[in-house]
Design a protein around this motif. Structure first.
Motif: not given
Length: 63
Positions: A39, A42-43
């Protein structure tokens, strides 16, 4: 795998690496888990949006 394993997201391949195997110029991390590394983009996007919002608020208060 040891308890202190670190995971890295490779921005060139889009793959998660256990341990730093590729050039640092292509890596994001380290992350404690494979899921966190998966992720990574996304983070990073969420943090950037949050910082941009804070900058806008700060800029508005400065006037």
């Amino acid at each position: 795998m040891s308890d202190d394993a670190q995971y890295w997201y490779n921005t060139e391949t889009g793959e998660v690496e256990e341990g730093k195997r590729s050039s640092w110029t292509n890596l994001m991390g380290p992350y404690a888990t494979r899921g966190e590394a998966q992720r990574a983009l996304e983070s990073a996007r969420a943090r950037t949006e949050s910082w941009d919002s804070e900058d806008e608020e700060w800029g508005g208060k400065k006037q």
